[in-house]
Scaffold this active site. Structure first.
Site, PDB file in Angstrom:
ATOM      1  N   HIS A  17       0.838  -1.207   0.000  1.00 20.64           N
ATOM      2  CA  HIS A  17       0.000   0.000   0.000  1.00 20.64           C
ATOM      3  C   HIS A  17       0.874   1.260   0.000  1.00 20.64           C
ATOM      4  O   HIS A  17       0.588   2.223  -0.698  1.00 20.64           O
ATOM      5  CB  HIS A  17      -0.908   0.054   1.239  1.00 20.64           C
ATOM      6  N   LYS A  41     -16.967  -6.663   5.776  1.00 17.20           N
ATOM      7  CA  LYS A  41     -15.625  -7.256   5.870  1.00 17.20           C
ATOM      8  C   LYS A  41     -15.127  -7.048   7.294  1.00 17.20           C
ATOM      9  O   LYS A  41     -14.710  -5.959   7.653  1.00 17.20           O
ATOM     10  CB  LYS A  41     -14.702  -6.587   4.840  1.00 17.20           C
ATOM     11  N   ARG A  90      -2.145  -5.875  -8.597  1.00 23.84           N
ATOM     12  CA  ARG A  90      -1.029  -6.815  -8.382  1.00 23.84           C
ATOM     13  C   ARG A  90      -1.074  -7.965  -9.380  1.00 23.84           C
ATOM     14  O   ARG A  90      -0.059  -8.427  -9.849  1.00 23.84           O
ATOM     15  CB  ARG A  90      -1.094  -7.391  -6.957  1.00 23.84           C
ATOM     16  N   SER A 128      -2.939  -7.802   3.089  1.00 28.65           N
ATOM     17  CA  SER A 128      -3.089  -7.627   4.536  1.00 28.65           C
ATOM     18  C   SER A 128      -3.318  -8.977   5.206  1.00 28.65           C
ATOM     19  O   SER A 128      -2.831  -9.222   6.310  1.00 28.65           O
ATOM     20  CB  SER A 128      -4.255  -6.684   4.825  1.00 28.65           C
TER      21      SER A 128
HETATM   22  N1  COA Z   1      -0.298  -3.998  -1.927  1.00 27.89           N
HETATM   23  C1  COA Z   1      -0.601  -4.909  -1.014  1.00 27.89           C
HETATM   24  N2  COA Z   1      -1.854  -5.359  -0.803  1.00 27.89           N
HETATM   25  C2  COA Z   1      -2.811  -4.829  -1.568  1.00 27.89           C
HETATM   26  C3  COA Z   1      -2.562  -3.874  -2.566  1.00 27.89           C
HETATM   27  C4  COA Z   1      -1.238  -3.463  -2.741  1.00 27.89           C
HETATM   28  N3  COA Z   1      -0.891  -2.574  -3.654  1.00 27.89           N
HETATM   29  N4  COA Z   1      -3.733  -3.565  -3.162  1.00 27.89           N
HETATM   30  C5  COA Z   1      -4.668  -4.288  -2.577  1.00 27.89           C
HETATM   31  N5  COA Z   1      -4.121  -5.057  -1.609  1.00 27.89           N
HETATM   32  C6  COA Z   1      -4.791  -6.049  -0.764  1.00 27.89           C
HETATM   33  C7  COA Z   1      -5.495  -5.485   0.411  1.00 27.89           C
HETATM   34  O1  COA Z   1      -4.659  -5.435   1.534  1.00 27.89           O
HETATM   35  C8  COA Z   1      -6.592  -6.483   0.597  1.00 27.89           C
HETATM   36  O2  COA Z   1      -6.041  -7.609   1.250  1.00 27.89           O
HETATM   37  P1  COA Z   1      -6.911  -8.544   2.209  1.00 27.89           P
HETATM   38  O3  COA Z   1      -8.097  -9.000   1.408  1.00 27.89           O
HETATM   39  O4  COA Z   1      -5.957  -9.587   2.540  1.00 27.89           O
HETATM   40  O5  COA Z   1      -7.325  -7.677   3.367  1.00 27.89           O
HETATM   41  C9  COA Z   1      -6.948  -6.923  -0.796  1.00 27.89           C
HETATM   42  O6  COA Z   1      -5.793  -6.669  -1.551  1.00 27.89           O
HETATM   43  C10 COA Z   1      -8.110  -6.194  -1.394  1.00 27.89           C
HETATM   44  O7  COA Z   1      -7.813  -4.818  -1.371  1.00 27.89           O
HETATM   45  P2  COA Z   1      -8.788  -3.724  -1.953  1.00 27.89           P
HETATM   46  O8  COA Z   1      -9.147  -4.042  -3.350  1.00 27.89           O
HETATM   47  O9  COA Z   1      -8.188  -2.411  -1.682  1.00 27.89           O
HETATM   48  O10 COA Z   1     -10.071  -3.995  -1.173  1.00 27.89           O
HETATM   49  P3  COA Z   1     -10.404  -3.554   0.242  1.00 27.89           P
HETATM   50  O11 COA Z   1     -11.287  -4.606   0.803  1.00 27.89           O
HETATM   51  O12 COA Z   1      -9.203  -3.241   1.038  1.00 27.89           O
HETATM   52  O13 COA Z   1     -11.226  -2.196  -0.007  1.00 27.89           O
HETATM   53  C11 COA Z   1     -13.028  -0.851  -0.910  1.00 27.89           C
HETATM   54  C12 COA Z   1     -12.298  -2.193  -0.906  1.00 27.89           C
HETATM   55  C13 COA Z   1     -13.063  -0.236   0.455  1.00 27.89           C
HETATM   56  C14 COA Z   1     -12.290   0.069  -1.849  1.00 27.89           C
HETATM   57  C15 COA Z   1     -14.443  -1.141  -1.441  1.00 27.89           C
HETATM   58  O14 COA Z   1     -15.006  -2.203  -0.712  1.00 27.89           O
HETATM   59  C16 COA Z   1     -15.370   0.059  -1.339  1.00 27.89           C
HETATM   60  O15 COA Z   1     -15.308   0.947  -2.150  1.00 27.89           O
HETATM   61  N6  COA Z   1     -16.256   0.063  -0.306  1.00 27.89           N
HETATM   62  C17 COA Z   1     -17.235   1.134  -0.094  1.00 27.89           C
HETATM   63  C18 COA Z   1     -18.645   0.699  -0.525  1.00 27.89           C
HETATM   64  C19 COA Z   1     -18.809   0.906  -2.011  1.00 27.89           C
HETATM   65  O16 COA Z   1     -18.841   2.011  -2.511  1.00 27.89           O
HETATM   66  N7  COA Z   1     -18.905  -0.217  -2.745  1.00 27.89           N
HETATM   67  C20 COA Z   1     -19.004  -0.164  -4.206  1.00 27.89           C
HETATM   68  C21 COA Z   1     -20.411  -0.110  -4.688  1.00 27.89           C
HETATM   69  S1  COA Z   1     -21.293  -1.562  -4.267  1.00 27.89           S
END
Ligand code: COA
Length: 160
Positions: A17, A41, A90, A128
């Site tokens: 991140h 989540k 990724r 994560s």
């Molecule tokens: N390096 C390391 N890990 C990374 C990464 C990077 N560059 N990019 C993503 N990841 C990891 C995250 O740590 C996470 O790992 P985990 O599943 O082991 O915890 C995974 O990849 C998914 O990350 P991400 O795609 O960022 O998802 P998220 O769950 O962390 O966040 C939101 C997602 C918050 C952006 C999304 O759910 C959201 O927008 N929520 C608000 C509600 C909404 O508007 N929804 C859309 C309409 S329905």
């Protein structure tokens, strides 16, 4: 002023991140790192802890702000007058999921763009949950999370 939002759960923030944050911050006047308060989540770190770990990790980065949000990301983006959401890619499987999210957000707020940065190859395996699992089982998380939060993560998750 060009404002970009980097959303995520950050449970906890990893060096993958941080790599995206550093690179994204160079592309805008202000980068808002937005921690999702996502009921569906179940997070291990509380919302306050996730925000604090990010703030500690990003201390000194002048155009980066850390905050949290509840509800729709597209609404948060509009409220903050941001022009884009930025995400890291990724793997190909990330792309499939991120494409769906980008299209949903575009349909909700047509003026908001989603930008993608290709994650550094050295973090392509990192997530994560990998950090949580390693810390829980006593594995070495050196180099996977910022040094300044390493002990806090181990203390929270490690079984000693
Ligand atoms: N390096 C390391 N890990 C990374 C990464 C990077 N560059 N990019 C993503 N990841 C990891 C995250 O740590 C996470 O790992 P985990 O599943 O082991 O915890 C995974 O990849 C998914 O990350 P991400 O795609 O960022 O998802 P998220 O769950 O962390 O966040 C939101 C997602 C918050 C952006 C999304 O759910 C959201 O927008 N929520 C608000 C509600 C909404 O508007 N929804 C859309 C309409 S329905």
């Amino acid at each position: 002023m060009k404002i970009i939002i980097y959303p995520g759960s950050f449970d906890p923030v990893t060096n993958g991140h941080i790599d995206i944050i550093i690179r994204a911050a160079r592309l805008c006047d202000k980068l808002i790192v937005a921690v999702a308060n996502n009921e569906s989540k179940k997070a291990v770190f509380s919302l306050e802890e996730r925000v604090e770990l990010l703030k500690r990790s990003l201390a000194g980065m002048e155009n980066v702000e850390v905050t949290s949000f509840t509800g729709l990301l597209s609404e948060f983006v509009k409220k903050n007058k941001a022009s884009a959401i930025i995400k890291g890619l990724r793997t190909v499987s990330d792309y499939e999921y991120e494409l769906q999210m980008a299209l949903i957000n575009k349909s909700l707020s047509p003026e908001v763009e989603t930008l993608f940065l290709v994650a550094d190859i050295k973090y392509s395996f990192l997530s994560s949950s990998i950090v949580r699992e390693l810390a829980k089982l006593g594995g070495n998380i050196e180099g996977l999370v910022p040094d300044c939060i390493k002990e806090t993560v181990i203390k929270k998750l490690g079984n000693n």
